[in-house]
Write an enzyme that holds these catalytic residues in place. Structure first.
Site, PDB file in Angstrom:
ATOM      1  N   HIS A 279      38.562  13.331  37.663  1.00  0.00           N
ATOM      2  CA  HIS A 279      39.791  12.877  37.003  1.00  0.00           C
ATOM      3  C   HIS A 279      40.350  11.657  37.723  1.00  0.00           C
ATOM      4  O   HIS A 279      41.119  11.788  38.675  1.00  0.00           O
ATOM      5  CB  HIS A 279      40.813  14.009  37.010  1.00  0.00           C
ATOM      6  CG  HIS A 279      40.297  15.263  36.377  1.00  0.00           C
ATOM      7  ND1 HIS A 279      39.430  16.126  37.018  1.00  0.00           N
ATOM      8  CD2 HIS A 279      40.510  15.790  35.151  1.00  0.00           C
ATOM      9  CE1 HIS A 279      39.132  17.129  36.215  1.00  0.00           C
ATOM     10  NE2 HIS A 279      39.773  16.961  35.077  1.00  0.00           N
TER      11      HIS A 279
ATOM     12  N   HIS B 142      42.069  10.610  31.698  1.00  0.00           N
ATOM     13  CA  HIS B 142      42.338  11.887  32.373  1.00  0.00           C
ATOM     14  C   HIS B 142      41.123  12.475  33.083  1.00  0.00           C
ATOM     15  O   HIS B 142      41.164  12.714  34.277  1.00  0.00           O
ATOM     16  CB  HIS B 142      42.899  12.914  31.367  1.00  0.00           C
ATOM     17  CG  HIS B 142      42.859  14.318  31.865  1.00  0.00           C
ATOM     18  ND1 HIS B 142      43.895  14.881  32.586  1.00  0.00           N
ATOM     19  CD2 HIS B 142      41.898  15.273  31.784  1.00  0.00           C
ATOM     20  CE1 HIS B 142      43.559  16.116  32.925  1.00  0.00           C
ATOM     21  NE2 HIS B 142      42.359  16.389  32.444  1.00  0.00           N
TER      22      HIS B 142
ATOM     23  N   GLU C  99      56.277  38.729  36.478  1.00  0.00           N
ATOM     24  CA  GLU C  99      55.137  39.231  37.259  1.00  0.00           C
ATOM     25  C   GLU C  99      54.215  38.114  37.734  1.00  0.00           C
ATOM     26  O   GLU C  99      53.674  38.167  38.843  1.00  0.00           O
ATOM     27  CB  GLU C  99      54.329  40.241  36.425  1.00  0.00           C
ATOM     28  CG  GLU C  99      55.083  41.512  36.049  1.00  0.00           C
ATOM     29  CD  GLU C  99      56.006  41.343  34.845  1.00  0.00           C
ATOM     30  OE1 GLU C  99      55.984  40.255  34.204  1.00  0.00           O
ATOM     31  OE2 GLU C  99      56.755  42.288  34.525  1.00  0.00           O
TER      32      GLU C  99
ATOM     33  N   HIS D 113      52.195  53.816  38.195  1.00  0.00           N
ATOM     34  CA  HIS D 113      51.973  54.232  36.815  1.00  0.00           C
ATOM     35  C   HIS D 113      50.555  53.796  36.426  1.00  0.00           C
ATOM     36  O   HIS D 113      50.337  53.037  35.497  1.00  0.00           O
ATOM     37  CB  HIS D 113      53.017  53.645  35.871  1.00  0.00           C
ATOM     38  CG  HIS D 113      54.433  54.055  36.203  1.00  0.00           C
ATOM     39  ND1 HIS D 113      54.994  53.834  37.431  1.00  0.00           N
ATOM     40  CD2 HIS D 113      55.376  54.696  35.468  1.00  0.00           C
ATOM     41  CE1 HIS D 113      56.233  54.308  37.441  1.00  0.00           C
ATOM     42  NE2 HIS D 113      56.491  54.840  36.270  1.00  0.00           N
TER      43      HIS D 113
ATOM     44  N   HIS E 239      51.749  51.094  27.633  1.00  0.00           N
ATOM     45  CA  HIS E 239      52.068  51.256  29.049  1.00  0.00           C
ATOM     46  C   HIS E 239      50.961  51.962  29.835  1.00  0.00           C
ATOM     47  O   HIS E 239      51.156  52.280  30.998  1.00  0.00           O
ATOM     48  CB  HIS E 239      53.381  52.021  29.210  1.00  0.00           C
ATOM     49  CG  HIS E 239      54.587  51.153  28.996  1.00  0.00           C
ATOM     50  ND1 HIS E 239      54.763  50.418  27.848  1.00  0.00           N
ATOM     51  CD2 HIS E 239      55.646  50.881  29.797  1.00  0.00           C
ATOM     52  CE1 HIS E 239      55.903  49.745  27.943  1.00  0.00           C
ATOM     53  NE2 HIS E 239      56.454  50.005  29.123  1.00  0.00           N
TER      54      HIS E 239
ATOM     55  N   ARG F 114      52.239  57.777  38.972  1.00  0.00           N
ATOM     56  CA  ARG F 114      53.653  57.983  38.695  1.00  0.00           C
ATOM     57  C   ARG F 114      54.029  59.430  38.978  1.00  0.00           C
ATOM     58  O   ARG F 114      55.100  59.722  39.471  1.00  0.00           O
ATOM     59  CB  ARG F 114      53.922  57.682  37.224  1.00  0.00           C
ATOM     60  CG  ARG F 114      55.277  58.159  36.757  1.00  0.00           C
ATOM     61  CD  ARG F 114      55.394  58.062  35.244  1.00  0.00           C
ATOM     62  NE  ARG F 114      56.743  58.390  34.820  1.00  0.00           N
ATOM     63  CZ  ARG F 114      57.124  59.597  34.444  1.00  0.00           C
ATOM     64  NH1 ARG F 114      56.266  60.597  34.452  1.00  0.00           N
ATOM     65  NH2 ARG F 114      58.366  59.814  34.065  1.00  0.00           N
TER      66      ARG F 114
HETATM   67  C1  LIG Z   1      45.823  27.122  33.295  1.00  0.00           C
HETATM   68  C2  LIG Z   1      45.004  25.929  32.941  1.00  0.00           C
HETATM   69  N1  LIG Z   1      44.775  25.663  31.655  1.00  0.00           N
HETATM   70  C3  LIG Z   1      43.994  24.612  31.308  1.00  0.00           C
HETATM   71  C4  LIG Z   1      43.436  23.822  32.263  1.00  0.00           C
HETATM   72  C5  LIG Z   1      42.519  22.671  31.866  1.00  0.00           C
HETATM   73  N2  LIG Z   1      43.203  21.393  32.106  1.00  0.00           N
HETATM   74  C6  LIG Z   1      43.007  20.695  33.217  1.00  0.00           C
HETATM   75  S1  LIG Z   1      43.939  19.301  33.286  1.00  0.00           S
HETATM   76  C7  LIG Z   1      44.592  19.625  31.769  1.00  0.00           C
HETATM   77  C8  LIG Z   1      45.594  18.685  31.184  1.00  0.00           C
HETATM   78  C9  LIG Z   1      46.711  18.551  32.105  1.00  0.00           C
HETATM   79  O1  LIG Z   1      47.630  17.641  31.666  1.00  0.00           O
HETATM   80  P1  LIG Z   1      48.641  17.064  32.703  1.00  0.00           P
HETATM   81  O2  LIG Z   1      49.125  18.130  33.582  1.00  0.00           O
HETATM   82  O3  LIG Z   1      49.631  16.282  31.971  1.00  0.00           O
HETATM   83  O4  LIG Z   1      47.734  16.180  33.616  1.00  0.00           O
HETATM   84  P2  LIG Z   1      47.413  14.615  33.478  1.00  0.00           P
HETATM   85  O5  LIG Z   1      46.309  14.481  32.498  1.00  0.00           O
HETATM   86  O6  LIG Z   1      48.628  13.956  33.073  1.00  0.00           O
HETATM   87  O7  LIG Z   1      46.975  14.339  34.856  1.00  0.00           O
HETATM   88  C10 LIG Z   1      44.094  20.806  31.250  1.00  0.00           C
HETATM   89  C11 LIG Z   1      44.461  21.359  29.943  1.00  0.00           C
HETATM   90  C12 LIG Z   1      43.707  24.143  33.601  1.00  0.00           C
HETATM   91  N3  LIG Z   1      43.209  23.458  34.612  1.00  0.00           N
HETATM   92  N4  LIG Z   1      44.518  25.180  33.903  1.00  0.00           N
END
Ligand SMILES: Cc1ncc(C[n+]2csc(CCOP(=O)(O)OP(=O)(O)O)c2C)c(N)n1
Ligand SMILES: [Mg+2]
Length: 694
Positions: free
Chosen positions: A38, A286, A438, A487, A499, A546
């Site tokens: 990235h 990205h 949680e 539980h 639950h 529980r």
């Molecule tokens: C929980 C989760 N869901 C999906 C992804 C896959 N993912 C990685 S980066 C991204 C986009 C992130 O966008 P942003 O935070 O705006 O990052 P930018 O491209 O601006 O750096 C996604 C969907 C991940 N790493 N974690």
């Protein structure tokens, strides 16, 4: 003129720019070489990360585990090249798992060249425990920001307990960089709400407001007013309209440090892929290499030599050394001197800090752990757990935790005199109130553990699902966190299938490194805690009942100390080798014992194996495992009020599993036990059938 002399002639601003462009181009080159990664976000955020590190953070690259260092969390972990670049350029040193400093860099230029390759200290995402200087593993968006709340709580708690007039032993701050993805994730909302409630003014999130995620513009799915949202959470919200404006970024960070009583969100407007003529501000920047031609043009726009790769110009490392290097070293040496006089004045507190840092337990940590007398009526797993927790919290000063609003039901509330609640106005409290959050709870527990506190979180076992992503990271990070889940089966009968956990044990057992324990009576609960407390690099889940479970008479049955081996022979025939094995955990242990007695009366030589933990048992020597489950005995019945999934490994293809293959139902427990076959006679029948003695 030599390069060094050239460096000496640069202005400060030129040094800044050169350092920033070094971060950018290292990121670009590493992604290009790896053919994955990235680049866009490191290109955009290099100035912010540079400013945090080189101008603000109190972090000594020579000692990345110095206890009072400021923490840096890269929550948008996909931008890992930011971290690899600064760890490299600051010359951050590696430490080993024994906390010894190794004479080598945490991230070498060679590691960066081998970004995302096997064995490289520059993996795809920041990994705690793999790379020194990484404060927490990030990559699953939202985890980093949520974990940072635990770090901020920990700093406040540590300051309350250990600081003394003139001795600010703990006064560090937590800096977090996050993106749109982090702020979209629910866990971030939970965590931000909690941080606002707790008034964590040592916590600063820098939000990369670039309007871009993978699918394109954030206008596709994210149009809320983030500033207003955070104001509503009780945060201070600042805005920096230009991610390249170092002075404004530094000023905002200064405002954060001056702000009392509230966490700070800095909304930073940035351009993903900054400097790339065709990819700037697009989702294309990205998550893929820029491509050769675009790299050339980008480098040109930075005034960088177009053909140079992995270039660290002369003077850049020196510039970091003069910035964070000098500031960090001075801060650490001041602290070291301060801590030496603190040690002279408060030797006991200082030694607590030492022990905590090494994840050691204090002498007497298990003092007075209860021994429960035999009792047919028995006591619930959660009750026994509550008694143990209250003792542990008194024996171990830095042991603390809480529940996601189920304290009275989980029996996790610390009720002894002086336990207190952690709140904005009471930072020394040991009861954490996570609210009904949680996921943030589990991430917060991770943050506490990363800060070397011994922390637990609690909820109903069914809701472990809501915490699972953070539990998984706990295991990945090798943190000794504790999750108290009560539980654990159908004991809350009337609440019904919403639950009643079914697949939860199986799903948690599938997480590598996580230790699950489902104790069978009160004394097994005690032994489970005794085992868990001694873990230094593994998280543990306790699945507790529980309802009351009979307390076995340990003069008749084997000692509960067998829990430490994961499974142990609880009862055997009076003479002769066993011909059938009854293997059970938790609430089904006493059921197996009842069946065993019936079988003995019928002249069938049965053995009861209590198996609270697969993982612990699997670590035992083959010899021990064979002594508990003799290979020659093929007639085996496993009983567990949970998914049958996976039990085949212990009962073999000839064995039987009495467990759940459907969801539960809403009814009193007795009726459910009958409906789903958790009765001694069913076990007896299965044993008889396996032995061909119907
Ligand atoms: C929980 C989760 N869901 C999906 C992804 C896959 N993912 C990685 S980066 C991204 C986009 C992130 O966008 P942003 O935070 O705006 O990052 P930018 O491209 O601006 O750096 C996604 C969907 C991940 N790493 N974690
Ligand atoms: Mg974005």
């Amino acid at each position: 003129m030599s390069m060094t002399n050239v460096a000496a002639l640069r202005t400060d601003a030129e040094h800044d720019q050169l350092s920033i462009n070094t971060i950018r181009t290292l990121s670009i080159d590493a992604v290009e070489r790896a053919k994955s990664g990235h680049p866009g976000t490191p290109m955009a955020l290099a100035p912010a990360v540079y400013t945090i590190w080189n101008r603000v953070m109190r972090f000594d690259p020579q000692d990345p585990i110095w206890p009072n260092r400021d923490r840096f969390v890269l929550s948008n972990g996909h931008a890992s090249m930011l971290l690899w670049s600064v760890l490299h350029l600051t010359g951050t040193c590696a430490v080993n798992p024994d906390y010894e400093r190794l004479g080598q860099p945490s991230v070498s230029l060679e590691d960066i060249r081998r970004f995302r390759q096997i064995g490289s200290k520059a993996p795809g995402h920041p990994e705690y425990h793999w790379v020194s200087g990484v404060e927490t593993t990030t990559g699953p968006l939202g985890q980093g920001v949520a974990t940072s709340v635990g770090m901020a709580i920990a700093q406040k708690w540590l300051a309350d307990r250990y600081n003394r007039p003139g001795f600010a032993i703990f006064d560090y701050d937590i800096y977090v960089v996050c993106g749109d993805g982090c702020l979209m994730e629910g866990v971030a909302s939970e965590a931000a709400s909690l941080a606002g409630h707790l008034g964590l003014d040592n916590l600063c999130w820098v939000y990369d407001n670039n309007h871009i995620t993978i699918e394109g513009q954030t206008s596709l799915a994210f149009t809320e007013d983030v500033a207003t949202r955070f104001l509503a959470y009780g945060w201070n919200v600042l805005r920096v309209g230009d991610a390249n404006d170092l002075e404004r970024i530094e000023h905002a960070l200064g405002v954060f440090r001056e702000t009392k009583g509230r966490p700070t969100l800095i909304i930073l407007d940035s351009h993903i892929g900054y400097g790339a003529p065709h990819k700037h501000d697009t989702a294309a920047a990205h998550g893929e290499p820029l491509g050769e031609e675009e790299v050339r043009l980008t480098k040109r726009s930075y005034g960088w030599p177009e053909e140079a790769q992995f270039l660290v110009p002369d003077g850049v490392r020196e510039h970091f050394a003069a910035g964070i290097g000098a500031r960090g070293a001075a801060a650490r040496s001041r602290w070291t001197a301060l801590f030496a006089s603190y040690r002279a004045k408060y030797p006991e507190l200082a030694s607590e800090i030492d022990q905590m840092q090494r994840r050691d337990l204090p002498a007497g940590w298990d003092h007075n752990l209860p021994v429960f007398p035999a009792d047919a009526k028995g006591i619930a797993g959660r009750e026994a757990s509550g008694k143990v927790l209250n003792l542990l919290a008194q024996n171990i000063p830095w042991f603390l935790g809480g529940s996601a609003d189920l304290g009275p039901s989980n029996k996790t509330t610390l009720t002894y005199e002086g336990a207190g609640s952690f709140q904005a106005g009471s930072r020394g409290g040991k009861n954490l109130h996570f609210g009904i959050r949680e996921h943030a709870m589990a991430a917060t527990v991770n943050g506490l553990s990363l800060s070397k506190l011994r922390a637990f979180g609690a909820t109903f076992f069914i809701f472990s699902d809501y915490a699972r992503p953070a539990i998984r990271l706990s295991a990945l990070m090798e943190l000794p966190t504790i999750f108290v889940f009560t539980h654990d089966a159908m004991g809350d009968g009337e609440d019904g299938p919403t639950h009643q956990p079914v697949e939860h044990l199986a799903s948690l057992r599938a997480i590598p490194g996580l230790v699950t324990l489902r104790p069978g009576d009160a004394n097994e609960v005690v032994e489970a805690y005794r085992y868990v407390m001694q873990l230094r690099h593994q998280p543990a889940v306790l699945a507790l009942s529980r309802q009351p479970l009979p307390t076995l008479d340990r003069r008749v049955f084997a000692s509960a100390a067998g829990v430490a081996r994961g499974a142990y022979v609880l009862a055997d025939p009076q003479s002769g080798n066993p011909e059938v094995l009854l293997i059970a955990s938790g609430s089904e242990v006493s059921l197996a014992v009842e069946a065993h007695e019936k079988l003995l009366a019928e002249g069938i030589r049965s053995r009861v194996v209590s198996m609270p933990s697969w993982e612990i048992f699997d670590q035992q020597a083959q010899e021990y495992r064979d002594s508990v489950l003799p290979p020659a005995v093929k007639a085996r019945v496993a009983v567990e009020q949970a998914s049958t999934f996976g039990w085949e490994r212990y009962v073999g293809s000839a064995g039987r599993v009495i467990g759940m293959t459907t969801f539960g139902a809403s009814a009193p427990l007795k009726a459910l036990q009958k409906k789903f076959g958790f009765e001694p006679d069913r076990i007896v029948a299965a044993a008889r059938q396996l032995l061909g003695r119907q």
